[in-house]
Design a protein around this motif. Structure first.
Motif, short mmCIF file in Angstrom:
data_model
loop_
_atom_site.label_atom_id
_atom_site.label_comp_id
_atom_site.label_asym_id
_atom_site.label_seq_id
_atom_site.Cartn_x
_atom_site.Cartn_y
_atom_site.Cartn_z
N ARG A 1 -3.60 9.40 4.52
CA ARG A 1 -3.12 9.19 5.89
C ARG A 1 -3.14 7.71 6.29
NH1 ARG A 1 -5.76 13.82 9.82
NH2 ARG A 1 -4.74 15.66 8.89
N ALA A 2 -4.02 6.93 5.66
CA ALA A 2 -4.14 5.52 6.03
C ALA A 2 -3.00 4.67 5.46
CB ALA A 2 -5.49 4.96 5.56
N ILE A 3 -2.17 5.26 4.60
CA ILE A 3 -1.04 4.50 4.05
C ILE A 3 0.24 5.34 4.14
CG2 ILE A 3 -2.42 3.05 2.52
CD1 ILE A 3 -1.58 4.92 0.22
N ASP A 4 0.37 6.11 5.23
CA ASP A 4 1.56 6.96 5.40
C ASP A 4 2.68 6.26 6.16
OD1 ASP A 4 0.46 6.89 7.91
OD2 ASP A 4 0.22 9.07 8.13
N GLY A 5 2.48 4.97 6.48
CA GLY A 5 3.50 4.24 7.22
C GLY A 5 3.52 4.50 8.70
N ASN A 6 2.57 5.30 9.19
CA ASN A 6 2.49 5.66 10.61
C ASN A 6 1.24 5.03 11.20
OD1 ASN A 6 2.38 6.82 13.13
ND2 ASN A 6 2.53 8.94 12.42
N SER A 7 1.41 4.08 12.10
CA SER A 7 0.26 3.38 12.69
C SER A 7 -0.21 3.99 14.00
CB SER A 7 0.60 1.90 12.88
OG SER A 7 1.74 1.74 13.70
N ASP A 8 0.10 5.26 14.22
CA ASP A 8 -0.39 5.97 15.40
C ASP A 8 -1.92 5.91 15.40
OD1 ASP A 8 -1.16 7.79 17.37
OD2 ASP A 8 0.46 9.18 16.91
N SER B 1 -2.74 11.30 11.85
CA SER B 1 -2.26 10.26 10.94
C SER B 1 -3.35 9.26 10.56
CB SER B 1 -1.08 9.51 11.58
OG SER B 1 -0.56 8.55 10.71
N CYS B 2 -4.61 9.62 10.73
CA CYS B 2 -5.72 8.72 10.39
C CYS B 2 -6.57 9.34 9.29
CB CYS B 2 -6.60 8.45 11.61
SG CYS B 2 -5.74 7.69 13.01
N ALA B 3 -7.09 8.49 8.44
CA ALA B 3 -8.05 8.92 7.41
C ALA B 3 -9.47 8.78 7.97
CB ALA B 3 -7.90 8.07 6.15
N ARG B 4 -10.35 9.69 7.55
CA ARG B 4 -11.74 9.61 8.04
C ARG B 4 -12.69 10.21 7.02
NH1 ARG B 4 -13.39 12.11 13.80
NH2 ARG B 4 -13.21 14.09 12.66
N THR B 5 -13.83 9.55 6.85
CA THR B 5 -14.89 10.08 5.98
C THR B 5 -15.88 10.86 6.82
OG1 THR B 5 -16.38 8.19 6.24
CG2 THR B 5 -14.66 8.02 4.54
N ARG B 6 -16.73 11.60 6.13
CA ARG B 6 -17.86 12.21 6.82
C ARG B 6 -18.92 11.14 7.11
NH1 ARG B 6 -17.37 15.97 2.40
NH2 ARG B 6 -16.19 17.82 3.03
N THR C 1 -13.15 5.39 9.79
CA THR C 1 -11.85 5.91 10.23
C THR C 1 -10.82 4.81 10.14
OG1 THR C 1 -12.97 7.41 11.79
CG2 THR C 1 -10.61 7.08 12.08
N LEU C 2 -9.70 5.10 9.48
CA LEU C 2 -8.61 4.13 9.31
C LEU C 2 -7.30 4.82 9.67
CD1 LEU C 2 -9.74 2.73 5.85
CD2 LEU C 2 -9.98 1.56 8.04
N CYS C 3 -6.61 4.32 10.68
CA CYS C 3 -5.34 4.92 11.06
C CYS C 3 -4.17 4.35 10.27
CB CYS C 3 -5.11 4.76 12.56
SG CYS C 3 -6.27 5.78 13.54
N GLU C 4 -4.29 3.12 9.80
CA GLU C 4 -3.29 2.56 8.90
C GLU C 4 -3.87 1.32 8.24
OE1 GLU C 4 0.42 2.95 6.97
OE2 GLU C 4 -0.64 4.28 8.35
N VAL C 5 -3.56 1.15 6.97
CA VAL C 5 -3.93 -0.04 6.21
C VAL C 5 -2.66 -0.58 5.56
CG1 VAL C 5 -5.29 -1.01 4.33
CG2 VAL C 5 -6.26 0.81 5.75
N GLU C 6 -2.31 -1.82 5.88
CA GLU C 6 -1.13 -2.46 5.31
C GLU C 6 -1.58 -3.67 4.50
OE1 GLU C 6 2.25 -2.29 8.53
OE2 GLU C 6 0.29 -2.28 9.51
N ILE C 7 -1.02 -3.81 3.32
CA ILE C 7 -1.46 -4.85 2.39
C ILE C 7 -0.25 -5.67 1.98
CG2 ILE C 7 -2.56 -5.30 0.16
CD1 ILE C 7 -3.91 -2.52 0.49
N PHE C 8 -0.37 -6.99 2.11
CA PHE C 8 0.74 -7.89 1.82
C PHE C 8 0.31 -8.91 0.77
CE2 PHE C 8 0.99 -6.27 6.08
CZ PHE C 8 2.30 -5.82 6.19
N ALA D 1 0.81 -1.21 0.00
CA ALA D 1 0.00 0.00 0.00
C ALA D 1 0.85 1.27 0.00
CB ALA D 1 -0.93 -0.01 1.21
N LEU D 2 2.07 1.17 0.51
CA LEU D 2 2.93 2.35 0.56
C LEU D 2 3.21 2.86 -0.85
CD1 LEU D 2 5.51 1.28 3.30
CD2 LEU D 2 3.61 2.89 3.54
N GLY D 3 2.95 4.13 -1.09
CA GLY D 3 3.18 4.72 -2.40
C GLY D 3 2.09 4.47 -3.41
N ALA D 4 1.04 3.74 -3.02
CA ALA D 4 -0.08 3.51 -3.93
C ALA D 4 -1.01 4.72 -3.93
CB ALA D 4 -0.83 2.25 -3.53
#
Length: 481
Positions: free
Chosen positions: A278-285, A292-297, A386-393, A260-263
């Motif tokens: 923010r959900a793929i910024d590499g920061n899982s805070d 550092s979290c993504a959020r929709t209305r 709300t997603l603070c980090e999404v990692e895809i492998f 997901a990084l750089g996608a």
């Protein structure tokens, strides 16, 4: 009869009642009716008084009263293969109408604590921190295989696993020769932070009973590098004869890392600058206030999507949920993977559903679903995602080394007789139409066609002249140069 429940206890924090709900309801209903409960009436059942229940050499409980027909004992996770019920004394008769034993399986797999770096807040002479991970579960402190701190405030022990693991279970062997009650109230904490010496990481369980020497805690896959055991309070001594930690390595992709990084991410709407990136910024805070979290209305069926730029076989997806508040908002979220952008990609193949938000980090095994787009969507009205980090492998799709892929458009031979059954369209110098093949001049090892999120892989003969497809059942594609 043995009955094993499907769910396991996460810790020993729940004490069972001294009798089952069924017998309790019957007992109280008879009391309300002004009757003497039948089970309390004198009978030959008195012969069962004094019965002892033991597992191996440890006692689980003693029948002190036979006023109730159904008796339940909480054995606090005693470990053993054999369960005995016996009546001490002479001229006794043991009668059992039913015995039900409820258990959880011992953790399996590799003990990831062995050989790791350990430390503790202080050390009592000759009882270093290493004694708790030496592979010896001897519970007699005098034999020299236990770790122990000095009496102090908030004594703690910590192991560094050198990398983060999904920790499933922690098994602790307490001291048995004396002083086992010193472990009462100990907390097991797991995480990646060394703030407060790691004693503020996420809680796995609390030792609220020391009736058994071996205590097993189910941690539900908490992710962390450090495992701490700490006893809060003044004038405490922490003694650990063995600590075993069971878990699995975090999913990863050799040479690729987190896909997901750089996608390219996007989402259905953006709340107060909490952009999809923010959900793929590499920061899982997981504190939303730290930015550092993504959020929709709040909206109907809010979604977030990342474009991996090419198709992958997705093995695992790890989501970090918000932890400072509102974690339940993620409940019911669906993870979907595929190549289609129809309905924004929210009807691609399902990988998993967030059924519990008990943990901040959630890992889903997707079984190598193939797709370019990964969506997270919460079905329903008035939802906030709300997603603070999404990692895809995952891994790249197979390809032919040294040849690469055939670049289209090429001159194509079409057989439109099968157009009614065709669901795949191809764009070349001709008008878009259905593509099949009847014979081959190239030995094409793989052709991938995308339609409604599915992939069709076509393998051909290495000797095209010997390949004669049946036009009725095996249409093919002819590539001309």
């Amino acid at each position: 009869m043995f009955k094993v429940p499907t769910a396991t206890r996460s810790s020993f924090s729940r004490r069972q009642q001294p009798y089952t709900a069924t017998s309790r309801a019957r007992y109280h209903s008879e009391r309300r009716a002004g009757e003497t409960p039948k089970a309390a009436q004198p009978s030959q059942s008195d012969r069962g008084s004094g019965v002892s229940l033991s597992i191996i050499s440890f006692s689980c409980g003693t029948v002190d009263s036979v006023a109730l027909t159904t008796l339940t004992f909480n054995c606090d996770g005693l470990v053993g293969r054999y369960v005995n019920i016996f009546l001490p004394g002479h001229d006794k008769v043991l009668t059992l109408c039913e015995v039900q034993i409820f258990t959880s399986k011992l953790p399996t797999g590799k003990n990831v604590a062995l050989g790791r770096s350990v430390t503790q807040s202080s050390t009592d002479p000759g009882a270093g921190a290493e004694g708790a991970i030496d592979g010896n579960s001897d519970s007699d402190f005098k034999h020299g295989s236990c770790a122990r701190t000095r009496k102090s405030k908030h004594p703690w022990w910590r192991v560094d696993l050198n990398e983060s693991y999904n920790v499933s279970d922690v098994r602790i062997t307490n001291r048995a020769d004396c002083c086992s009650d010193q472990l009462q109230g100990a907390e097991i904490r797991i995480g990646d932070s060394l703030e407060n010496n790691g004693n503020s990481n996420r809680l796995c369980g609390i030792v609220d009973s020391v009736s058994g020497t071996t205590l097993t805690f189910n941690c539900g896959g908490i992710v962390g590098r450090y495992v701490n055991i700490v006893i809060p309070g003044p004038d405490k001594i922490l003694t650990l004869c063995e600590v075993e930690i069971f878990g699995s390595e975090l999913p990863y992709l050799h040479g690729k890392g987190n896909l997901a990084l750089g996608a390219s991410p996007t989402q259905s709407s953006t709340d107060e600058g909490a952009a999809a990136e923010r959900a793929i910024d590499g920061n899982s805070d997981n504190d939303f206030r730290h930015g550092s979290c993504a959020r929709t209305r709040k909206s109907k069926d809010p979604w977030w999507r990342v474009d991996l730029n090419e198709t992958y076989r997705i093995s695992d997806i790890r989501i970090t949920n918000r932890a400072d508040c509102c974690s339940d908002q993620l409940q019911g979220a669906e993870i979907r993977i595929g190549d289609s952008l129809k309905y924004e990609g929210n009807f691609n193949r399902l990988c998993g559903i967030v059924e519990s938000v008990s943990w901040t980090t959630l890992t889903f095994y997707c079984g190598r679903i193939v797709g370019r787009y990964v969506n997270i969507v919460i079905p329903g009205p008035d939802k906030t995602l709300t997603l603070c980090e999404v990692e895809i492998f995952g891994s790249e799709l197979p390809y032919l080394h040294g040849k690469g892929r055939l670049n289209f458009p090429k001159r194509l031979s079409f057989n439109t007789a099968f157009s009614r059954r065709c669901c795949t369209r191809f764009v070349s110098e001709h008008e878009p139409q259905c593509v099949f093949m009847k014979s081959l001049r190239h030995s094409v090892h793989r052709l991938s066609f995308t339609s409604s999120g599915d992939h069709m892989l076509i393998k051909t003969s290495h000797t095209p002249n010997d390949y004669t497809p049946d036009e009725e059942h095996h249409p093919a594609i002819r590539v001309l140069t």
